[in-house]
Design an enzyme around this catalytic site. Structure first.
Site, mmCIF file in Angstrom:
data_model
loop_
_atom_site.group_PDB
_atom_site.id
_atom_site.type_symbol
_atom_site.label_atom_id
_atom_site.label_comp_id
_atom_site.label_asym_id
_atom_site.label_seq_id
_atom_site.Cartn_x
_atom_site.Cartn_y
_atom_site.Cartn_z
ATOM 1 N N LYS A 284 1.779 -3.342 -5.732
ATOM 2 C CA LYS A 284 3.054 -2.515 -5.605
ATOM 3 C C LYS A 284 4.509 -2.601 -6.057
ATOM 4 O O LYS A 284 4.725 -4.333 -6.818
ATOM 5 C CB LYS A 284 3.659 -3.231 -3.910
ATOM 6 C CG LYS A 284 4.694 -2.717 -3.616
ATOM 7 C CD LYS A 284 3.956 -3.222 -1.616
ATOM 8 C CE LYS A 284 5.441 -2.573 -0.877
ATOM 9 N NZ LYS A 284 4.992 -2.644 0.783
ATOM 10 N N GLU A 369 1.465 -4.037 17.122
ATOM 11 C CA GLU A 369 2.161 -4.871 18.434
ATOM 12 C C GLU A 369 2.045 -4.343 19.677
ATOM 13 O O GLU A 369 2.451 -5.026 20.218
ATOM 14 C CB GLU A 369 3.794 -3.357 18.332
ATOM 15 C CG GLU A 369 4.852 -2.910 17.183
ATOM 16 C CD GLU A 369 4.442 -2.259 16.062
ATOM 17 O OE1 GLU A 369 3.057 -1.763 15.698
ATOM 18 O OE2 GLU A 369 4.733 -2.297 14.506
ATOM 19 N N ARG A 397 4.553 0.961 20.551
ATOM 20 C CA ARG A 397 2.992 1.439 20.573
ATOM 21 C C ARG A 397 2.703 0.321 21.841
ATOM 22 O O ARG A 397 1.616 -0.072 22.049
ATOM 23 C CB ARG A 397 2.971 0.613 19.285
ATOM 24 C CG ARG A 397 3.105 1.480 18.467
ATOM 25 C CD ARG A 397 1.272 2.266 17.805
ATOM 26 N NE ARG A 397 1.882 3.093 17.496
ATOM 27 C CZ ARG A 397 1.010 3.120 16.228
ATOM 28 N NH1 ARG A 397 0.967 2.360 15.878
ATOM 29 N NH2 ARG A 397 1.428 3.886 14.566
HETATM 30 C C1 TPP Z 1 3.808 0.933 13.910
HETATM 31 C C2 TPP Z 1 4.109 0.726 12.870
HETATM 32 N N1 TPP Z 1 4.904 -0.890 12.615
HETATM 33 C C3 TPP Z 1 5.877 -1.403 11.474
HETATM 34 C C4 TPP Z 1 5.520 -0.310 10.886
HETATM 35 C C5 TPP Z 1 6.956 -0.556 9.427
HETATM 36 N N2 TPP Z 1 5.853 -0.721 8.194
HETATM 37 C C6 TPP Z 1 6.141 0.440 7.669
HETATM 38 S S1 TPP Z 1 5.532 0.144 6.240
HETATM 39 C C7 TPP Z 1 4.722 -1.419 6.512
HETATM 40 C C8 TPP Z 1 3.762 -1.845 5.651
HETATM 41 C C9 TPP Z 1 3.122 -0.703 5.002
HETATM 42 O O1 TPP Z 1 2.443 -1.994 4.436
HETATM 43 P P1 TPP Z 1 0.699 -0.830 3.347
HETATM 44 O O2 TPP Z 1 0.144 -0.274 4.466
HETATM 45 O O3 TPP Z 1 0.231 -1.912 2.495
HETATM 46 O O4 TPP Z 1 1.509 0.037 2.618
HETATM 47 P P2 TPP Z 1 1.948 -0.013 1.342
HETATM 48 O O5 TPP Z 1 3.972 -0.106 1.680
HETATM 49 O O6 TPP Z 1 2.174 -1.429 0.454
HETATM 50 O O7 TPP Z 1 2.475 0.861 0.144
HETATM 51 C C10 TPP Z 1 4.978 -1.581 7.486
HETATM 52 C C11 TPP Z 1 5.056 -3.114 8.416
HETATM 53 C C12 TPP Z 1 5.230 1.390 10.562
HETATM 54 N N3 TPP Z 1 6.179 1.904 9.987
HETATM 55 N N4 TPP Z 1 4.899 1.193 11.998
HETATM 56 MG MG MG Z 2 -0.117 -2.986 0.885
#
Ligand code: TPP
Ligand code: MG
Ligand code: DXP
Length: 621
Positions: A284, A369, A397
């Site tokens: 990342k 959530e 959610r």
């Molecule tokens: C239901 C929900 N909860 C929280 C979020 C906030 N959020 C956005 S990106 C993320 C982390 C995503 O991690 P990953 O899937 O590993 O993607 P990366 O950023 O590492 O590429 C979160 C918690 C969201 N988008 N949707």
């Molecule tokens: Mg990730």
């Protein structure tokens, strides 16, 4: 090297396929330069997008978008995909008013197979698309690209279960960068780590099968026996994994920055003619040292200085004040514990996590959530005082859990609802415009809506010490509204400012700033309007209804949906005291507000001071 030489000259679609591996490496470099340049100005999801550049190029090398569908989970990592699907020219407008969305939007391009913004939806959507293709005899492919963070969301397992059973071709690319914005090292993270480090599972299987083929006479027989054997035997031999148990083949892990390896694995996945998970390891923030070093800090940026890595961050915000207040409160009351759903930093809980994580009073449950709400209810039932800090849009959610697990038995949980109201550049999927309506509909839920940090402290006191049942404190993204000393504004259940008018402007939260501005504009025209700011918006204090009843005309300013909003509740309460005057509600008619600065969105909804003052002038003077 001329900047963006390859990127600018790429014929789309399909140009990527005609590049050789060396050219594709150069293309990735150019895409990263474009990301860094544009996001340093516009802000956006920097680290996540830097991490998937090679993966995106490989996907567009192997698949034919839009005939093949790529479904991005969360979708915050789709910027390179947008550059490679005809939106390079508009890329500088991303997350700006009238510009590209920072998330996939089928309405923006047919190359965006499905909307995204909330996590863990991609495999469900991809399963639907794949089933539709199977039913219509369409032989094209469906690919879901899911991060390790999104894999902590429950919908993923509901979808894996369903997709594995239907057996339709479906490729799930697990983008494992081991660093979503959450430091929640749950069992899934450990599980993936075990896969991430094990020898390539596919290679092991291939090596065993190749070896068997070489054994004369019995070799082939033995290989067929193994391939056809029950999972138990294969598990014995290959130690099959979670995904295989769901009915998926599992390939990988593959280096997510090695395009030839990715292309080979994706082609293999295509050949399998069944559901398959391809596990990809990426870094990342790849390609930008500051982001590689601290991907969580560079997950979502509001603009930054490329040379120094310095981020544009607000000095103070409701989130930071909330976090500080909670630490002070938790030091005094050892029953208090905090929960986040993978948004520790965004909700201001980092200090709390540092101090109370070792005492096991901080819980990052991953992107879950629904679980977080009921987990909080379990903690409350066990005598703790839980607070779940969550963005308004993500709390959607947990709607059923608030009713079923919290409200009926009046479990005392506190919901710190951040990003309530208009949020700005994240656009339609992230606006916080439903929470006041849906929370005020649930019996026994108390809702406070502070406009200042003083209000916030008062609301937290009430929520923890005075309320029983569910106590929600909802506050906007960013900082408090500036308050004119002369107003004599103070926290409490409500604030009433008299200027001798027969018209009353009622509001709550950040909208109070617009109501105050409208009062000043009217005063400059010699027209008097009084102000009523609700701190507690549900249940509405009776005294506020009695007070409002005396006015000839009322204008209600609501930063939220009209249907079921607080304005409607207020009107209903007035009707019960036989109010004879007129009341108008200025509220958000269509909550799907695209990316734009919050103040533009206020104007677009007619909630700004000028529009409110004009509406009152016409209606009541
Ligand atoms: C239901 C929900 N909860 C929280 C979020 C906030 N959020 C956005 S990106 C993320 C982390 C995503 O991690 P990953 O899937 O590993 O993607 P990366 O950023 O590492 O590429 C979160 C918690 C969201 N988008 N949707
Ligand atoms: Mg990730
Ligand atoms: C993609 C996602 O859902 C989060 O990263 C969100 O964009 C964060 O929003 P803030 O920038 O308001 O913290």
């Amino acid at each position: 090297m001329a900047k963006y030489n390859l990127l600018n000259r790429l014929e789309l679609p399909g140009g990527v396929k005609r590049l050789n591996p060396e050219q594709q490496k150069i293309l990735c470099w150019e895409i990263r330069q474009k990301l860094l340049h544009t996001l340093s100005e516009n802000g956006g999801h920097l680290a996540s997008n830097l991490g998937v550049v090679e993966l995106t190029v490989a996907l567009h090398t192997v698949f034919d978008v839009p005939r093949d569908a790529i479904v991005w989970d969360v979708g915050h990592q789709c910027y390179a995909h947008k550059m490679l699907t005809g939106r390079l020219g508009a890329f500088s407008t991303i997350r700006r008013e009238g510009g590209l969305s920072g998330f996939p939007r089928p309405g923006e391009s047919g190359c965006d197979a499905f909307i995204a913004g909330h996590a863990s939806t991609s495999i469900s959507a991809a399963c639907g698309l794949a089933t539709a293709k199977a039913l219509s005899g369409d032989r094209h492919h469906v690919v879901a690209v899911v991060g390790d963070g999104a894999f902590t969301g429950g919908m993923i397992y509901e979808a894996l279960n369903n997709a594995g059973r239907t057996g339709n071709r479906l490729i799930v690319v697990l983008n494992d960068n081991d660093m979503s914005i959450s430091k929640s090292v749950g069992s899934l993270a450990r599980y993936l780590a075990s896969k991430r480090t094990s020898e390539g599972y596919l290679n092991l299987k291939n090596r065993v099968e190749d070896a068997l083929k070489k054994i004369p006479v019995v070799g082939r027989e033995l290989r067929d026996v193994i391939s056809d054997s029950k999972a138990a035997f294969r598990q014995l031999l290959y130690h099959s994994n979670l995904f295989e148990d769901f009915g998926f083949d599992y390939l990988g892990p593959v280096d997510g920055h090695d395009i030839p390896a990715l292309v080979q694995a994706l082609r293999r996945a295509k050949e399998l003619e069944k559901p398959v998970v391809l596990h990809v390891n990426t870094v990342k923030g790849k390609g930008y040292a500051f982001a590689e070093k601290n991907p969580a800090r560079y997950h979502g940026v509001g603009g930054f200085d490329r040379a120094s890595g310095r981020l544009k961050v607000p000095s103070e915000s409701f989130s930071s004040v909330f976090g500080r207040e909670l630490v002070l409160r938790a030091r005094r009351d050892h029953k208090i514990c905090a929960i986040t759903a993978a948004m520790e930093e965004g909700t201001g809980l980092s200090a709390f996590a540092a101090e109370f994580g070792p005492k096991n009073r901080f819980f990052d449950v991953g992107i879950a959530e629904e679980h977080a709400v009921t987990f909080a209810c379990g903690l409350a039932a066990g005598g703790m005082k839980p607070v779940f800090a969550v963005y308004s849009t993500f709390l959607q959610r947990g709607f059923d859990q608030i009713i079923h697990d919290a409200s009926i038995e009046r479990q005392h949980i506190v919901l710190a609802v951040d990003r309530a109201g208009i949020v700005g550049e994240d656009g339609e999927t992230h606006q916080g415009l439903f929470d006041a309506a849906f929370l005020s509909e649930i019996p026994g839920v108390t809702v406070y809506s502070p406009a200042t940090y003083g209000d916030l402290r008062y609301a937290l006191d009430q929520a923890f010490d005075c309320c029983d049942g569910v106590a929600a404190v909802r506050y906007p993204r960013g900082g408090e509204i500036p308050m004119d000393e002369r107003l004599g504004y103070r926290p409490g259940e409500w604030f009433h400012h008299r200027s001798g008018g027969q018209t009353l402007i009622v509001s709550y939260g950040r909208a109070f700033g617009e109501a105050y501005g409208a009062m000043e504009l009217l005063a400059s025209e010699g027209k008097k309007a009084d102000l009523l700011k609700l701190h507690r918006i549900s249940p509405i204090p009776d005294a506020c209804v009695q007070l409002a009843k005396k006015y000839r005309a009322i204008y209600f300013v609501e930063e939220g949906v009209r249907q079921g909003g607080i304005g409607e509740h207020f009107l209903d309460a007035l009707s019960r005291v036989r109010y004879r005057g007129r009341m108008t509600i200025g509220a958000v008619e269509n909550p799907f507000i695209p990316a734009m600065p919050a103040d533009s969105a206020f104007r677009r909804c007619g909630l700004d001071a000028q529009t409110v003052a004009r509406a009152i002038s016409v209606l009541y003077f």
